[in-house]
Design a protein around this motif. Structure first.
Motif, PDB file in Angstrom:
ATOM      1  N   SER A  75       0.840  -1.191   0.000  1.00  0.00           N
ATOM      2  CA  SER A  75       0.000   0.000   0.000  1.00  0.00           C
ATOM      3  C   SER A  75       0.885   1.254   0.000  1.00  0.00           C
ATOM      4  CB  SER A  75      -1.010  -0.088   1.151  1.00  0.00           C
ATOM      5  OG  SER A  75      -0.931   0.994   2.001  1.00  0.00           O
ATOM      6  N   ALA A  76       2.021   1.206   0.699  1.00  0.00           N
ATOM      7  CA  ALA A  76       2.978   2.319   0.666  1.00  0.00           C
ATOM      8  C   ALA A  76       3.577   2.458  -0.737  1.00  0.00           C
ATOM      9  CB  ALA A  76       4.077   2.113   1.700  1.00  0.00           C
ATOM     10  N   TYR A  77       3.884   1.316  -1.382  1.00  0.00           N
ATOM     11  CA  TYR A  77       4.443   1.324  -2.732  1.00  0.00           C
ATOM     12  C   TYR A  77       3.458   1.947  -3.718  1.00  0.00           C
ATOM     13  CZ  TYR A  77       8.489  -1.772  -1.836  1.00  0.00           C
ATOM     14  OH  TYR A  77       9.675  -2.303  -1.414  1.00  0.00           O
ATOM     15  N   ASP A  78       2.177   1.642  -3.545  1.00  0.00           N
ATOM     16  CA  ASP A  78       1.152   2.097  -4.489  1.00  0.00           C
ATOM     17  C   ASP A  78       0.706   3.541  -4.258  1.00  0.00           C
ATOM     18  OD1 ASP A  78       1.290  -0.430  -5.547  1.00  0.00           O
ATOM     19  OD2 ASP A  78      -0.523  -1.159  -4.540  1.00  0.00           O
ATOM     20  N   LYS A  79       0.979   4.060  -3.068  1.00  0.00           N
ATOM     21  CA  LYS A  79       0.509   5.407  -2.715  1.00  0.00           C
ATOM     22  C   LYS A  79       1.132   6.483  -3.611  1.00  0.00           C
ATOM     23  CE  LYS A  79      -0.075   8.230   1.416  1.00  0.00           C
ATOM     24  NZ  LYS A  79       0.394   8.410   2.796  1.00  0.00           N
ATOM     25  N   ASN A  80       2.452   6.578  -3.574  1.00  0.00           N
ATOM     26  CA  ASN A  80       3.174   7.519  -4.437  1.00  0.00           C
ATOM     27  C   ASN A  80       4.666   7.194  -4.398  1.00  0.00           C
ATOM     28  OD1 ASN A  80       4.425   8.948  -2.181  1.00  0.00           O
ATOM     29  ND2 ASN A  80       2.428   9.915  -1.841  1.00  0.00           N
ATOM     30  N   LYS A  81       5.418   7.868  -5.242  1.00  0.00           N
ATOM     31  CA  LYS A  81       6.853   7.590  -5.386  1.00  0.00           C
ATOM     32  C   LYS A  81       7.606   7.793  -4.070  1.00  0.00           C
ATOM     33  CE  LYS A  81      10.498   8.465  -8.789  1.00  0.00           C
ATOM     34  NZ  LYS A  81      11.703   9.011  -8.200  1.00  0.00           N
ATOM     35  N   LYS A  82       7.336   8.873  -3.363  1.00  0.00           N
ATOM     36  CA  LYS A  82       8.041   9.174  -2.112  1.00  0.00           C
ATOM     37  C   LYS A  82       7.727   8.110  -1.055  1.00  0.00           C
ATOM     38  CE  LYS A  82       9.251  12.514   1.378  1.00  0.00           C
ATOM     39  NZ  LYS A  82      10.011  11.511   2.094  1.00  0.00           N
ATOM     40  N   SER A  83       6.468   7.752  -0.963  1.00  0.00           N
ATOM     41  CA  SER A  83       6.052   6.740   0.000  1.00  0.00           C
ATOM     42  C   SER A  83       6.760   5.404  -0.286  1.00  0.00           C
ATOM     43  CB  SER A  83       4.533   6.573  -0.072  1.00  0.00           C
ATOM     44  OG  SER A  83       4.109   5.501   0.709  1.00  0.00           O
ATOM     45  N   LYS A  84       6.851   5.046  -1.559  1.00  0.00           N
ATOM     46  CA  LYS A  84       7.540   3.813  -1.969  1.00  0.00           C
ATOM     47  C   LYS A  84       9.022   3.885  -1.603  1.00  0.00           C
ATOM     48  CE  LYS A  84       8.505   0.953  -6.058  1.00  0.00           C
ATOM     49  NZ  LYS A  84       8.223   0.752  -7.480  1.00  0.00           N
ATOM     50  N   GLU A  85       9.662   5.012  -1.918  1.00  0.00           N
ATOM     51  CA  GLU A  85      11.095   5.175  -1.624  1.00  0.00           C
ATOM     52  C   GLU A  85      11.362   5.129  -0.123  1.00  0.00           C
ATOM     53  OE1 GLU A  85      12.022   8.798  -3.678  1.00  0.00           O
ATOM     54  OE2 GLU A  85      12.165   7.790  -5.630  1.00  0.00           O
ATOM     55  N   ASP A  86      10.500   5.769   0.669  1.00  0.00           N
ATOM     56  CA  ASP A  86      10.661   5.760   2.131  1.00  0.00           C
ATOM     57  C   ASP A  86      10.548   4.341   2.678  1.00  0.00           C
ATOM     58  OD1 ASP A  86      11.001   8.502   2.117  1.00  0.00           O
ATOM     59  OD2 ASP A  86       8.991   8.959   2.881  1.00  0.00           O
ATOM     60  N   MET A  87       9.581   3.584   2.186  1.00  0.00           N
ATOM     61  CA  MET A  87       9.389   2.209   2.642  1.00  0.00           C
ATOM     62  C   MET A  87      10.585   1.346   2.235  1.00  0.00           C
ATOM     63  SD  MET A  87       7.764  -0.074   4.309  1.00  0.00           S
ATOM     64  CE  MET A  87       6.108   0.520   4.683  1.00  0.00           C
ATOM     65  N   GLN A  88      11.065   1.528   1.003  1.00  0.00           N
ATOM     66  CA  GLN A  88      12.224   0.756   0.546  1.00  0.00           C
ATOM     67  C   GLN A  88      13.450   1.060   1.408  1.00  0.00           C
ATOM     68  OE1 GLN A  88      12.001   1.925  -3.629  1.00  0.00           O
ATOM     69  NE2 GLN A  88      11.447  -0.164  -4.197  1.00  0.00           N
ATOM     70  N   LYS A  89      13.621   2.332   1.767  1.00  0.00           N
ATOM     71  CA  LYS A  89      14.742   2.741   2.611  1.00  0.00           C
ATOM     72  C   LYS A  89      14.650   2.047   3.973  1.00  0.00           C
ATOM     73  CE  LYS A  89      15.697   6.993   1.797  1.00  0.00           C
ATOM     74  NZ  LYS A  89      15.541   8.451   1.822  1.00  0.00           N
ATOM     75  N   LEU A  90      13.457   2.029   4.561  1.00  0.00           N
ATOM     76  CA  LEU A  90      13.242   1.377   5.853  1.00  0.00           C
ATOM     77  C   LEU A  90      13.560  -0.120   5.769  1.00  0.00           C
ATOM     78  CD1 LEU A  90      12.183   1.234   8.792  1.00  0.00           C
ATOM     79  CD2 LEU A  90       9.887   0.929   7.839  1.00  0.00           C
ATOM     80  N   LEU A  91      13.060  -0.782   4.735  1.00  0.00           N
ATOM     81  CA  LEU A  91      13.284  -2.219   4.588  1.00  0.00           C
ATOM     82  C   LEU A  91      14.773  -2.532   4.423  1.00  0.00           C
ATOM     83  CD1 LEU A  91      10.276  -3.144   2.260  1.00  0.00           C
ATOM     84  CD2 LEU A  91      10.419  -3.416   4.745  1.00  0.00           C
ATOM     85  N   LYS A  92      15.478  -1.725   3.634  1.00  0.00           N
ATOM     86  CA  LYS A  92      16.922  -1.924   3.437  1.00  0.00           C
ATOM     87  C   LYS A  92      17.674  -1.708   4.747  1.00  0.00           C
ATOM     88  CE  LYS A  92      17.019  -0.916  -1.473  1.00  0.00           C
ATOM     89  NZ  LYS A  92      17.273   0.062  -2.508  1.00  0.00           N
ATOM     90  N   HIS A  93      17.238  -0.741   5.522  1.00  0.00           N
ATOM     91  CA  HIS A  93      17.846  -0.435   6.823  1.00  0.00           C
ATOM     92  C   HIS A  93      17.678  -1.628   7.775  1.00  0.00           C
ATOM     93  CE1 HIS A  93      19.014   1.826  10.374  1.00  0.00           C
ATOM     94  NE2 HIS A  93      17.899   1.405  10.948  1.00  0.00           N
TER      95      HIS A  93
END
Length: 106
Positions: A74-92
């Protein structure tokens, strides 16, 4: 068709085992919040459709429970920034997990 074949491949099944072992079978997002819940699925941080070359990269995969997997998408589908923020968290979370594994006990 290519991704369907990939998800049925022995290479993918091996990777799933590696990721489950790395995260002790626990959802990485829940664990990051101090909650121990069983991980149900392996998620590609950078989706296969975005970068086919990362499909077997262990640092691009994380184990999630169904609830967190839905939250991530749902974060990925929301918008580009939301997707990037979630990806950053997961990588962290993955980077932290590797450090913990190398540095001692959880």
């Amino acid at each position: 068709a290519r991704s369907k074949a990939f998800y049925n491949s022995s290479a993918w099944k091996r990777l799933v085992s590696i990721i489950r072992i790395r995260n002790d079978g626990l959802c990485a997002l829940c664990y990051n919040e101090g909650i121990r819940s069983k991980g149900a699925m392996i998620h590609h941080i950078v989706p296969v459709k975005d970068d086919w070359g990362k499909r077997l990269d262990t640092s691009n995969c994380i184990i999630l429970c169904r609830e967190c997997h839905a939250k991530v998408h749902s974060a990925y589908d929301k918008n580009k920034k939301s997707k990037e923020d979630m990806q950053k968290l997961l990588k962290h979370i993955i980077a932290d997990k590797k450090t913990l594994k190398q540095g001692g006990t959880l």
